[in-house]
Design a protein around this motif. Structure first.
Motif, short mmCIF file in Angstrom:
data_model
loop_
_atom_site.label_atom_id
_atom_site.label_comp_id
_atom_site.label_asym_id
_atom_site.label_seq_id
_atom_site.Cartn_x
_atom_site.Cartn_y
_atom_site.Cartn_z
N LEU A 130 0.73 -1.23 -0.12
CA LEU A 130 0.15 0.03 0.03
C LEU A 130 0.93 1.28 -0.07
N LEU A 131 2.20 1.12 0.85
CA LEU A 131 2.69 2.44 0.87
C LEU A 131 3.62 2.47 -0.43
N ARG A 132 4.15 1.58 -0.95
CA ARG A 132 4.77 1.69 -2.18
C ARG A 132 3.92 2.22 -3.14
N VAL A 133 2.78 1.94 -3.18
CA VAL A 133 2.11 2.31 -4.48
C VAL A 133 1.57 3.86 -3.89
N PHE A 134 1.33 4.04 -2.44
CA PHE A 134 0.93 5.54 -2.43
C PHE A 134 2.07 6.36 -2.71
N SER A 135 3.44 6.00 -2.37
CA SER A 135 4.46 6.87 -2.79
C SER A 135 4.49 7.29 -4.15
N THR A 241 -3.52 -0.83 -6.82
CA THR A 241 -2.88 0.37 -7.38
C THR A 241 -3.81 0.79 -8.50
N PRO A 242 -4.72 0.22 -9.18
CA PRO A 242 -5.60 1.11 -9.92
C PRO A 242 -6.46 2.13 -9.19
N THR A 243 -6.83 1.61 -7.85
CA THR A 243 -7.53 2.53 -7.20
C THR A 243 -7.07 3.72 -6.80
N LEU A 244 -5.61 3.69 -6.56
CA LEU A 244 -5.03 4.93 -5.90
C LEU A 244 -4.23 5.53 -7.13
N VAL A 245 -3.93 5.09 -8.22
CA VAL A 245 -3.16 5.70 -9.21
C VAL A 245 -3.73 5.70 -10.47
N GLY A 246 -4.81 4.93 -10.65
CA GLY A 246 -5.36 4.70 -11.83
C GLY A 246 -6.57 5.71 -12.33
#
Lengths: 302, 267
Positions: A130-135, A241-246
């Protein structure tokens, strides 16, 4: 002796096996059963039906996505499935391409501080996904590091809006999140290569490139294939990933499953989509292994 | 031999920079005296960390995650150790098939596992969602990892030590307690640490299976939507990153040291 050994072994194995049966086997079976039921409101109708599966392939007016026609009455799952597969495939190819030289470096060039290199590559693998994606959201965002950095340096006036919330951002993030995962299997099969084979090839007159192509590359295949599958299979169904940056354009099939289960209250349809997704992934993996002649590779390398 | 410039070394350094770059922005901005994650940096501050400690719902989520993580890592390791022994020391019928089945969580997308568990808990058992259901999901994820670590450890040391113990008259249990367990200890410790990290960081299964009690990643996810809570989120994320890194290094060092001391001839 052998049967006593089998009995002791089974009794030692059974607690873990029973827990796995309850938490892994039961959910998969439940998912399959659920996919043959239907739901209206909160009520589940338990009569056996193929309606959920039929709905996924029912012909209709359909839609066009990147020039591909989907002549279906409910094209969303099919479009998202194709899109997820394509995005995962691109991300996987990037991951393998970038991870391979790193694994080669680890196996053939690192002599000192090997443990340090290994730990350096292991840490990201174990830190919060989660944190890697958030970064990446911090890196690519409208008010993110790249935009504010470039504005600060005076290179751009307005923030670049195309960085975040699109399929490209999803693919970059997926690739970055899974890279650490793929170095290790490739490294293991490179490390196992008998160095005398390489010496023999040189002694018999192979150039460095020829030696690489005829010995190193083929012998690294088991690890490279394992890495490919380890990245491709889980990323197709990724949800974070799609939810946070997609953004709206970068959604994938996992997002649809989540919506059907938690928001739209159509668990049976969600279950059917999950099952179809797993079957498609399994079929593609099987096809891939067949195409590259995996059996032959395994037989030759042992 | 003279040292030549190696382009692969440059590549490896760039690789590591790419790997860590985005993640290191989090601690960087968490120490920045501003409310956005933007350049230029304004100045050093620890106030985001202070605010974090006063956030009671965050602290509750942290407590929940610690409880679930500890419970899951101990239970998963306790289940994985006998299973690993069975598969490395005894002839279990269909052992290979059972092992493949138990390794499935490593390749099945976690959203599929999550929705499957959700159906079992809500429809089949009719139980309410709680930290218990989250823990059950984590147990399923952790057992395969624990088994992988423990099996490689159990295969790594000389089996003749156990045979010697048995020849000298020790029973099965006493051989396990006095020979196998001490030799397997580094594997047990790294399994405990890794299972804890997996559970502590796991998001998708927790997100589906949690009731009103949040674990830390679920709480974190709920905060990501609010731009004004960004500094606190960054501080929390940084602490989680540092904590995970310390645990991973610890687990690796324990595992490596164990291997080195038993087989002094090996590298």
């Amino acid at each position: 002796m052998s049967s006593a050994s089998a009995r002791t072994g089974l009794s030692l194995l059974s607690p873990a096996f029973l827990v796995m049966a309850a938490t892994l086997l039961a959910p998969v079976v439940a998912l399959i059963v659920m996919s043959f039921w239907t739901q209206s409101g909160f009520e589940i109708d338990r009569t056996f039906t193929l309606a959920n599966y039929a709905r996924l392939v029912e012909p209709g007016e359909g839609t066009v996505w990147y020039g591909i026609r989907f002549p279906l009455a409910y094209p969303v799952p099919a479009v998202l499935m194709v899109k997820s597969l394509a995005m995962s495939l691109v991300a996987t190819i990037c991951v393998i391409g970038v991870a391979w030289p790193m694994a080669y470096f680890l196996a053939f060039r690192v002599t000192r501080y090997k443990a340090m290199w290994m730990i350096l590559l292991t840490i990201p693998f174990w830190t919060s996904y989660l944190l890697r994606v958030f970064s990446w959201k911090i890196v690519l965002g409208f008010n993110g590091a790249i935009n504010s950095g470039l504005q600060w340096l005076g290179l751009i006036k307005e923030p670049l809006e195309f960085l975040l919330y699109n399929p490209l951002a999803v693919m970059i993030t997926l690739a970055h999140s899974w890279i650490a995962f793929s170095v290790l299997p490739i490294y293991v099969s490179l490390e196992k290569i008998d160095r005398t084979l390489l010496e023999a090839a040189s002694d018999l007159g192979d150039s460095r490139w020829k030696r690489f192509r005829r010995i190193t590359l083929p012998l690294s295949m088991p690890g490279t294939i394992a890495a490919t599958l380890l990245v491709f299979i889980p990323t197709v169904g990724d949800y974070v990933t799609p939810t946070l940056v997609g953004g709206p354009g970068g959604t994938m099939i996992g997002s649809l499953v989540q919506q059907l289960f938690l928001r739209q209250d159509n668990a049976p349809l969600g279950a059917a989509i999950s099952i179809v997704m797993m079957l498609i992934i399994a079929a593609l993996v099987g096809l891939f292994l067949w195409l590259i002649g995996y059996r032959r590779i395994r037989r030759r390398i042992g | 031999m003279t040292r030549r410039f190696d382009p692969l070394l440059l590549y490896a350094v760039l690789f590591v920079l790419f790997l860590y770059g985005p993640m290191l922005l989090m601690p960087l901005f968490s120490l920045n005296d501003g409310n956005f994650a933007t350049f230029p940096l304004k100045g050093f501050t620890l106030r985001h960390y202070g605010e974090m400690a006063r956030n009671t719902s965050m602290m509750t989520a942290l407590k929940n995650s610690l409880i679930v993580g500890l419970g899951v890592s101990v239970t998963a390791t306790a289940l994985a150790l006998p299973a690993a022994l069975a598969l490395t020391r005894y002839r279990v019928p269909a052992g290979g098939a059972i092992l493949s089945f138990m390794m499935l969580p490593l390749v099945v997308p976690s959203i599929v596992l999550a929705v499957g568990l959700l159906i079992v808990v809500l429809r089949l058992l009719g139980l309410p969602l709680s930290l218990w259901t989250v823990a059950a999901g984590h147990l399923m994820l952790c057992i395969p990892f624990g088994m992988t670590v423990l099996m490689s450890r159990l295969e790594g040391f000389d089996k003749s030590l156990e045979e010697a113990s048995r020849d000298l008259g020790a029973g099965g249990w006493s051989t396990f307690r006095r020979v196998t367990l001490p030799l397997a200890a580094p594997g047990v410790i790294s399994s405990l640490l890794l299972c804890f990290i997996i559970s502590f960081d796991e998001f998708v299964i927790s997100f589906f299976l949690t009731g009103t009690d949040n674990t830390l990643p679920v709480f974190l996810f709920s905060q990501l939507r609010f731009p004004n809570r960004l500094p606190g989120t960054l501080a929390l994320g940084s602490l989680i990153l540092v904590g995970s890194a310390v645990l991973v290094i610890l687990a690796e060092v324990v595992r490596k040291r164990g291997v080195a001391s038993d087989n002094p001839g090996d590298i």
